[in-house]
Design a protein around this motif. Structure first.
Motif, PDB file in Angstrom:
ATOM      1  N   UNK A 163       0.814  -1.207   0.000  1.00 52.77           N
ATOM      2  CA  UNK A 163       0.000   0.000   0.000  1.00 52.77           C
ATOM      3  C   UNK A 163       0.850   1.260   0.000  1.00 52.77           C
ATOM      4  N   UNK A 164       2.064   1.169   0.564  1.00 52.33           N
ATOM      5  CA  UNK A 164       2.971   2.304   0.519  1.00 52.33           C
ATOM      6  C   UNK A 164       3.377   2.651  -0.893  1.00 52.33           C
ATOM      7  N   UNK A 165       3.558   1.614  -1.735  1.00 52.26           N
ATOM      8  CA  UNK A 165       3.857   1.857  -3.153  1.00 52.26           C
ATOM      9  C   UNK A 165       2.680   2.576  -3.809  1.00 52.26           C
ATOM     10  N   UNK A 166       1.466   2.139  -3.472  1.00 52.45           N
ATOM     11  CA  UNK A 166       0.274   2.775  -4.026  1.00 52.45           C
ATOM     12  C   UNK A 166       0.183   4.233  -3.588  1.00 52.45           C
ATOM     13  N   UNK A 167       0.463   4.516  -2.321  1.00 53.15           N
ATOM     14  CA  UNK A 167       0.444   5.899  -1.842  1.00 53.15           C
ATOM     15  C   UNK A 167       1.443   6.758  -2.602  1.00 53.15           C
ATOM     16  N   UNK A 168       2.636   6.194  -2.837  1.00 62.44           N
ATOM     17  CA  UNK A 168       3.641   6.944  -3.580  1.00 62.44           C
ATOM     18  C   UNK A 168       3.192   7.245  -4.992  1.00 62.44           C
ATOM     19  N   UNK A 169       2.589   6.269  -5.648  1.00 55.41           N
ATOM     20  CA  UNK A 169       2.115   6.465  -7.007  1.00 55.41           C
ATOM     21  C   UNK A 169       1.007   7.526  -7.052  1.00 55.41           C
ATOM     22  N   UNK A 170       0.094   7.470  -6.096  1.00 58.12           N
ATOM     23  CA  UNK A 170      -0.995   8.448  -6.058  1.00 58.12           C
ATOM     24  C   UNK A 170      -0.474   9.850  -5.743  1.00 58.12           C
ATOM     25  N   UNK A 171       0.485   9.933  -4.822  1.00 61.59           N
ATOM     26  CA  UNK A 171       1.068  11.241  -4.501  1.00 61.59           C
ATOM     27  C   UNK A 171       1.769  11.823  -5.717  1.00 61.59           C
ATOM     28  N   UNK A 172       2.546  11.003  -6.418  1.00 59.30           N
ATOM     29  CA  UNK A 172       3.248  11.483  -7.603  1.00 59.30           C
ATOM     30  C   UNK A 172       2.269  11.949  -8.677  1.00 59.30           C
TER      31      UNK A 172
END
Length: 441
Positions: A167-176
């Motif tokens: 989910x941290x990867x997903x958060x990073x992708x959404x933030x970017x």
């Protein structure tokens, strides 16, 4: 006489809080660790000389990113050492602090134009501290929750933690995605690239504060009361007498790296090159895949509790191989099916929950943190490092080499699961305190 409820009870409110706080911290740590790669272009422009060739700037920027992976094994071993000697909670909390502070500092660092060569050097130091932190987080989190919950709920605990990490990867992708939609490229380079780092650092410190309310694991407390902590260095014990457990854990981690690095991280760039797809299209599909991965990691954890390692692992391996081939061949035939095929492949990657589930059962309590951390981080450093290079070289000879690589490595992982089942190293009862274990085995 031991109460059977210790092994068969349902998850309590305290268990749920522990899982939530552990998963939240894991998500924020992985967000902090990977957010760098989403803003590599801006970082390269700002932290290296303006007259440096583009290829060299890109190479040095990704070398900084890779430095975090190189620091993982050492950081993981050191933190696991203290986790086995002094308790899981202290190290589990410290790993969040060690990630949050460098991330916050990275968002505030002066650039090359301000302080010259000191800028990339400071960035390198912060990145290595991040690597040391992530080296202790994932193994520590898996061990922590596995030793907190009832033995028959270890699968769902590992699944929630794995889902939190992905989910941290997903958060990073959404933030970017959000930053690039809200600001122009010039604004991103000027100041907006700092926002994700500062945000991650602040929320990381909040997660560290929340982890203060967690309790030491019952299993570690029982070991300390019964026989004290290890009298020799845990890593020495692991290397001398637990080599088979290390080998199985490393082979399974290789399978995990193939699934994450190739299917989740490399595929968008590969498809842009292979099929001429727009970055926005592949990013949207990647978000869908990461979301289904996060959800299915928990589902596979629940299946592990019900059906066991071998059946779930073998079935999940077959599904992952089929879904990966479906993604690569199906997208080539009909690019418009990318979103659905990628979401399915992401769901299949959720079977990686079997990896921490096996690892936390493979080592005895006294060296569990060290055994898991050493095996996982060493394998990730080796295979995570060679996988992009190997796949890139193989792609020159065969355009579907990425799918072939994943298929071959998953077969290796399935063989490791069979090896583990054949030797029957541990049972779930090993995670229980002494008085809750069966009298005979």
């Amino acid at each position: 006489m031991a109460s059977p409820s210790a092994e068969t009870r349902q998850l309590t409110r305290q268990d749920a809080r522990t899982l939530f706080l552990a998963s939240l911290g894991g998500a924020l740590e992985f967000y902090d660790f990977i957010i760098f790669v989403f803003f590599a272009a801006a970082i390269g422009q700002l932290f290296f000389p303006a007259d440096m060739p583009d290829w060299l700037r890109q190479l040095q920027t990704f070398a900084l990113f890779a430095a975090g992976y190189l620091a993982r094994p050492l950081g993981g071993i050191v933190m696991a050492h203290f986790g086995d000697l002094f308790g899981r909670k202290r190290v589990f909390t410290f790993s969040v602090f060690l990630m949050a502070v460098p991330t916050l500092i990275m968002g505030l660092l002066p650039t090359y134009a301000s302080i010259g060569v000191a800028a990339p050097i400071l960035l390198l130091v912060m990145r290595m501290l991040q690597g040391a932190a992530i080296g202790g987080e994932a193994p520590g989190a898996w061990v922590f929750v596995a030793e907190h919950v009832p033995a028959r709920r270890v699968g769902i605990a590992c699944g929630m933690l794995t889902g939190g990490l992905t989910g941290g990867i997903l958060l990073g992708s959404l933030m970017a995605t959000g930053i690039n939609m809200a600001y122009s490229p010039a604004e991103v380079t000027a100041f907006a690239w700092r926002i994700p780092f500062i945000t991650g650092g602040i929320f990381g410190l909040l997660a560290m504060y929340l982890r203060r309310w967690l309790h030491e694991t019952p299993v570690f407390e029982q070991m300390r009361e019964r026989a004290g902590t290890a009298r020799e260095m845990p890593i020495k014990t692991v290397l001398r007498g637990q080599g088979v457990s290390v080998a199985i854990s490393m082979l399974l981690t290789w399978m995990l790296t193939a699934a994450i690095v190739v299917v989740i991280l490399m595929t968008p760039a590969l498809f842009q090159k292979m099929h001429g797809l727009a970055p926005a299209v592949t990013l949207q599909a990647n978000v869908a895949a990461t979301f289904t991965l996060t959800v299915m990691a928990v589902v596979f954890g629940a299946l592990l509790d019900r059906f066991g390692t071998l059946r779930v692992g073998l079935a999940g391996g077959v599904l992952l191989i089929a879904a990966t081939y479906g993604l690569y061949y199906g997208t080539e035939a009909k690019p418009e099916n990318l979103l659905a095929l990628y979401a399915l492949a992401g769901a299949a990657v959720g079977m990686i929950t079997v990896v921490p589930y096996v690892m936390v059962h493979a080592f005895p309590v006294a060296t569990r943190f060290t055994g898991v951390s050493f095996s996982y981080n060493l394998a990730y450093a080796i295979f995570g490092g060679i996988t992009p290079l190997a796949v890139s070289l193989l792609m020159a000879a065969n355009r579907h080499a990425a799918a072939h690589y994943v298929g071959a490595v998953v077969l290796v992982g399935m063989a490791a699961l069979g090896w583990n089942a054949a030797r029957n190293v541990r049972t779930a009862a090993d995670l229980l305190p002494a008085e809750a274990q069966p009298a005979a085995r």
